[in-house]
Design a protein around this motif. Structure first.
Motif, short mmCIF file in Angstrom:
data_model
loop_
_atom_site.label_atom_id
_atom_site.label_comp_id
_atom_site.label_asym_id
_atom_site.label_seq_id
_atom_site.Cartn_x
_atom_site.Cartn_y
_atom_site.Cartn_z
N ILE A 1 7.55 6.41 -5.64
CA ILE A 1 7.46 6.55 -4.19
C ILE A 1 6.93 5.26 -3.56
CG2 ILE A 1 5.13 7.56 -4.15
CD1 ILE A 1 6.26 9.47 -1.93
N ASP A 2 7.51 4.89 -2.43
CA ASP A 2 7.10 3.66 -1.74
C ASP A 2 7.14 3.92 -0.24
OD1 ASP A 2 6.66 1.14 -0.72
OD2 ASP A 2 8.48 0.25 -1.58
N THR A 3 5.94 3.95 0.38
CA THR A 3 5.83 4.11 1.83
C THR A 3 5.30 2.83 2.48
OG1 THR A 3 3.58 5.00 1.74
CG2 THR A 3 5.41 6.60 1.60
N ARG A 4 5.32 1.76 1.74
CA ARG A 4 4.84 0.45 2.18
C ARG A 4 3.32 0.43 2.44
NH1 ARG A 4 9.29 1.61 5.04
NH2 ARG A 4 8.22 1.69 7.04
N ASN A 5 2.60 1.35 1.76
CA ASN A 5 1.15 1.38 1.86
C ASN A 5 0.62 1.89 0.52
OD1 ASN A 5 -1.47 2.89 2.30
ND2 ASN A 5 -1.29 1.80 4.24
N ASP B 1 0.52 5.66 -1.05
CA ASP B 1 1.38 5.95 -2.21
C ASP B 1 0.56 6.53 -3.36
OD1 ASP B 1 3.47 4.96 -0.71
OD2 ASP B 1 3.59 3.06 -1.79
N ASN B 2 -0.62 5.97 -3.61
CA ASN B 2 -1.48 6.49 -4.68
C ASN B 2 -1.95 7.91 -4.37
OD1 ASN B 2 -1.25 4.24 -6.32
ND2 ASN B 2 -2.97 3.20 -5.36
N HIS B 3 -2.25 8.19 -3.09
CA HIS B 3 -2.64 9.53 -2.70
C HIS B 3 -1.47 10.50 -2.91
CE1 HIS B 3 -4.36 12.52 0.47
NE2 HIS B 3 -4.69 12.86 -0.75
N LEU B 4 -0.25 10.08 -2.56
CA LEU B 4 0.94 10.92 -2.74
C LEU B 4 1.21 11.20 -4.22
CD1 LEU B 4 3.23 9.38 0.00
CD2 LEU B 4 2.24 11.68 0.00
N ARG B 5 0.86 10.26 -5.10
CA ARG B 5 1.05 10.46 -6.55
C ARG B 5 0.00 11.40 -7.14
NH1 ARG B 5 1.56 4.55 -6.21
NH2 ARG B 5 3.79 4.10 -6.20
N SER B 6 -1.11 11.59 -6.44
CA SER B 6 -2.25 12.36 -6.96
C SER B 6 -1.97 13.86 -6.95
CB SER B 6 -3.50 12.07 -6.12
OG SER B 6 -3.44 12.80 -4.88
#
Length: 178
Positions: free
Chosen positions: A59-63, A67-72
């Motif tokens: 995932i890449d949201t340019r932040n 992105d790390n929070h979305l992977r958590s």
């Protein structure tokens, strides 16, 4: 035309999404790593078999913090659910180059039937490689809550930080396998 196998050209394809943020704007992102297995007559998708595998950690949201929070575990929990998949189950033609493609989406351990609108963009011969190429565009919507992705935060002004509806836009270019 007959049914053939097609290899998705990831350099000329994309899986993008957008979601409401703070109920006032949209955050956009993409999944950078994916592959697909497509067996189809591109001029008549009604008999196609389409399988997508998406590396959710890409995932890449340019932040990078987001992105790390979305992977958590708050969201995708990529440690336990590293892939999102789509497998077509029914395809109907709605217009000359328009289709409704229904299939099973598996995300975060949940499988649900979802339907995407797909447009056949055309068929061409690549002048560089000589390969036969085909293009498709697809759009659809997923609800985060349908897949157990329910993390959110209440806003002081009312509403929530992250919208439930995810808009999906897919662009595919594929080469006919020899």
């Amino acid at each position: 035309m007959t049914i053939s196998k097609w290899t998705v050209d990831t350099a000329h394809s994309s899986i993008d999404f957008s979601v409401k943020h703070m109920m006032v704007s949209k955050v956009k992102g993409a999944f950078q790593q994916f592959n697909a297995s497509v067996e189809a007559d591109p001029t008549d998708l009604t008999t196609a078999n389409i399988d997508f595998n998406i590396d959710v950690a890409s995932i890449d949201t340019r932040n990078s913090d987001r992105d790390n929070h979305l992977r958590s575990a708050d969201f995708f929990d990529v440690e336990n659910y590293p892939t999102m998949t789509f497998k077509s189950t029914n395809i109907t033609k709605t217009d000359d180059d328009e289709y409704k493609v229904t299939g099973d989406v598996t995300l975060h351990g949940v499988t649900r039937s979802e339907t995407f609108s797909v447009t056949f963009e055309g068929l061409a011969k690549d002048p560089m490689s000589g390969a036969e190429k085909v293009g498709f565009s697809a759009t659809g919507k997923l609800k985060r809550s349908d897949y157990g992705l329910t993390w959110n935060a209440a806003l002081e002004t009312g509403g929530v930080l992250v919208g439930d509806e995810i808009k999906v836009a897919i662009e595919i270019e594929a080469a006919k396998e020899a």
